[in-house]
Structures are given as C-alpha cells and as structure tokens.
Design an enzyme around this catalytic site. Structure first.
Site, PDB file in Angstrom:
ATOM      1  N   ASN A   1     -13.477  58.458  43.034  1.00 54.51           N
ATOM      2  CA  ASN A   1     -14.908  58.759  42.960  1.00 54.51           C
ATOM      3  C   ASN A   1     -15.484  58.566  44.360  1.00 54.51           C
ATOM      4  O   ASN A   1     -15.612  57.438  44.833  1.00 54.51           O
ATOM      5  CB  ASN A   1     -15.556  57.788  41.950  1.00 54.51           C
TER       6      ASN A   1
ATOM      7  N   LYS B   1     -18.427  59.149  45.386  1.00 61.93           N
ATOM      8  CA  LYS B   1     -19.846  58.746  45.369  1.00 61.93           C
ATOM      9  C   LYS B   1     -20.637  59.550  46.406  1.00 61.93           C
ATOM     10  O   LYS B   1     -20.327  60.718  46.655  1.00 61.93           O
ATOM     11  CB  LYS B   1     -19.966  57.225  45.594  1.00 61.93           C
TER      12      LYS B   1
ATOM     13  N   HIS C   1     -21.577  56.643  34.861  1.00 61.79           N
ATOM     14  CA  HIS C   1     -21.173  55.610  35.818  1.00 61.79           C
ATOM     15  C   HIS C   1     -22.269  54.548  35.895  1.00 61.79           C
ATOM     16  O   HIS C   1     -23.457  54.864  35.813  1.00 61.79           O
ATOM     17  CB  HIS C   1     -20.929  56.240  37.194  1.00 61.79           C
TER      18      HIS C   1
ATOM     19  N   GLU D   1     -23.587  53.051  38.259  1.00 57.98           N
ATOM     20  CA  GLU D   1     -24.613  53.282  39.298  1.00 57.98           C
ATOM     21  C   GLU D   1     -25.659  54.273  38.801  1.00 57.98           C
ATOM     22  O   GLU D   1     -26.835  54.174  39.160  1.00 57.98           O
ATOM     23  CB  GLU D   1     -23.940  53.772  40.589  1.00 57.98           C
TER      24      GLU D   1
ATOM     25  N   GLU E   1     -15.198  49.920  33.550  1.00 59.92           N
ATOM     26  CA  GLU E   1     -15.554  49.435  34.874  1.00 59.92           C
ATOM     27  C   GLU E   1     -16.529  48.268  34.741  1.00 59.92           C
ATOM     28  O   GLU E   1     -17.744  48.484  34.602  1.00 59.92           O
ATOM     29  CB  GLU E   1     -16.225  50.561  35.668  1.00 59.92           C
TER      30      GLU E   1
ATOM     31  N   GLY F   1     -17.228  47.599  43.752  1.00 63.25           N
ATOM     32  CA  GLY F   1     -17.620  47.476  45.157  1.00 63.25           C
ATOM     33  C   GLY F   1     -17.811  46.040  45.619  1.00 63.25           C
ATOM     34  O   GLY F   1     -18.375  45.793  46.674  1.00 63.25           O
TER      35      GLY F   1
ATOM     36  N   SER G   1     -12.991  47.749  42.288  1.00 64.45           N
ATOM     37  CA  SER G   1     -12.223  47.162  43.390  1.00 64.45           C
ATOM     38  C   SER G   1     -10.709  47.358  43.253  1.00 64.45           C
ATOM     39  O   SER G   1      -9.937  46.456  43.577  1.00 64.45           O
ATOM     40  CB  SER G   1     -12.588  45.683  43.568  1.00 64.45           C
TER      41      SER G   1
HETATM   42  P1  PGA Z   1     -14.925  50.526  43.752  1.00 62.46           P
HETATM   43  O1  PGA Z   1     -15.742  51.522  42.798  1.00 62.46           O
HETATM   44  O2  PGA Z   1     -13.466  50.927  43.628  1.00 62.46           O
HETATM   45  O3  PGA Z   1     -15.469  50.751  45.110  1.00 62.46           O
HETATM   46  O4  PGA Z   1     -15.155  49.151  43.236  1.00 62.46           O
HETATM   47  C1  PGA Z   1     -15.254  51.899  41.551  1.00 62.46           C
HETATM   48  C2  PGA Z   1     -16.216  52.862  40.904  1.00 62.46           C
HETATM   49  O5  PGA Z   1     -17.423  52.688  41.063  1.00 62.46           O
HETATM   50  O6  PGA Z   1     -15.807  53.819  40.210  1.00 62.46           O
END
Ligand code: PGA
Length: 252
Positions: A11, A13, A97, A99, A169, A175, A215
């Site tokens: 992803n 983003k 997601h 976010e 997730e 992140g 992560s």
């Molecule tokens: P990350 O993000 O691997 O940077 O923790 C995962 C995601 O948001 O899908």
C-alpha cells in the site's frame, strides 16, 4: 497445512509522483520475476495507476487501488468510480483502511457500499479491519472486529460473494514499528476465520485470505507467515522501496 496461496500487498498510500511510481514498479517487476508461489500486488496513488499498469502488465505484479467511490459516474467532484478503476487494469481495491476511517470519516456503512460496488464490478476487495490501542487495552478487540466485519459485509453474506480478502491491521501497529506478536496476530486471524465460517460457511472460511498489516518488514515476515491463519501481508512503509518489498515477497 496452509492451502491458501499467500498474497503480499504493498500500500503506497500518498507517496510517490507518477515518475517515482513508475521507477519503483520497474525495479519491483524485475526483482520478483522468479516468484512462483506468492501473489504480489501494489496499490499506487490513483494518478499513477494507468502508468504503473503499463509497467506491471504481463509480470508477477498485480495492481490495486487504495479506495473507490460506489457510484458509477456523476457529479461527485474528486471521486473515482469502480468503473474507472477497472479501466486502469486494477485487480484489487483496498477498502476501509484505518487511515480512511480515522481521517476521512469512513464508516462501516460507507465501507459496506464500497465493498458492494467493488464486488459488482469484479474488483477484489481487501477489507481492512483492526482495533485501536485503547480498544485492545479494554479487551474490545474481538467485539470491534465483529462489528467491522458484520456491518462492513452486511448483505454480502451470500453465494454471490466469490472474491474477498481481509486485512487485519491493528491500528496501534501501523507505521509505529510496533508489530503484533506472531501469536497475537494468529489469535485474531483465527477469530476472523471462525467469524467468516459462521457467516459464509466452512468452504469459504477455509479459502479466504486473511492478511496481516502493521509494521511488516523483511525481518518479521517469515515468522508471521509461519502462523497457520496468516495468509500474507499488507505492507505500507516497507513497500515503498522495491528492494525491501522484494525481500518481503521472498519470505520463504
Ligand atoms: P505500515 O502500514 O506497514 O507502514 O505499518 C501498513 C498499512 O497501513 O497498510
């Protein structure tokens, strides 16, 4: 034995201009050319989809979008329809997601409309679910996930639902560098598979892919993937660099 073919999904983003996305995709395509037992997907920003589609065509890498709007077309300034996403050659779309839930007021109801629209248009949805740190601490993880799945897939628990992937997730792991332990993730994946079994039957539950996200890095993917109910990963930060992402793809 895990009978499901793993999916490693990146992803991207809101990172990379069109030319940066094209460059990374080119590097990735050559680095994963030898892969035979793993599906690979990248989800660049909307603006780069068409150009990246040309690069990944005929390769081991599939394309995904990061979101969609459920209407076919119309006066919806700034939105992208399922139809448009299909026209760029996307196989997958990431929906719900955390976010989007956190910053763009995505709700289980809008997630449900988006999943419906994806399914109707033959795009495979990757439904993201996960609890916040506070919810985990107050032992609400399973009830939060139950609600996200039940509402997000409302009306979809039928034989017509052929393609669906779930990404677990935990919000506190995205992140942050904090990964769920293999056991914590496995416990939740097993819970999610049992929930799907209740709603869609044993056959569907056995075949659905449940990805872990939060992560994921080259040094933790192998042990996560050794868990019986973890079928792949949704990778954010570590998918932005072709070499790092390719290491994750080559987790075996
Ligand atoms: P990350 O993000 O691997 O940077 O923790 C995962 C995601 O948001 O899908």
């Amino acid at each position: 034995m895990n009978i499901r073919r793993p999916l490693i999904a990146g992803n991207w983003k809101m990172f990379k201009t069109c030319s940066e996305a094209v460059e990374t995709a080119k590097h990735l395509v050559t680095r994963v050319d030898d892969v035979t037992d793993v599906d690979v997907m990248i989800a660049p920003a909307f603006i780069a989809l068409a150009q990246v589609a040309d690069i990944v065509k005929g390769s081991k890498v599939s394309l995904g979008a990061q979101n969609l709007f459920w209407e076919k077309e119309g006066a919806f300034t700034g939105e992208i329809s399922p139809h448009m996403i299909v026209s760029t050659g996307c196989k997958y779309v990431i929906i719900g997601h955390s976010e989007r839930r956190q910053f763009f007021e995505e709700t289980d109801e809008s997630v449900n409309k988006k999943i419906n629209a994806a399914v109707k248009n033959g795009i495979e949805p990757i439904l993201c679910v996960g609890e916040s740190e506070k919810e985990r601490e107050s032992n609400e993880t399973f009830s939060v996930l139950d609600k996200q799945i039940t509402k997000g897939l409302q009306g979809l628990f039928t034989d017509n639902l052929k393609h669906l992937t779930i990404a677990y997730e935990p919000v506190w792991a995205i992140g942050t560098g904090k990964t769920a332990t293999d056991e914590q993730a496995q416990e939740v994946h097993l819970f999610l598979r049992s929930l799907i079994e209740k709603k869609l039957g044993n056959k569907f539950a056995e075949s659905i892919k449940i990805l872990y996200g939060g992560s994921v890095k080259p040094d933790n993917i192998t042990s996560l993937m050794s868990m019986p109910d973890i079928d792949g990963a949704l990778v954010g930060g570590a998918s932005l660099d072709a070499e790092t992402f390719s290491k994750i793809v080559h987790f075996l």
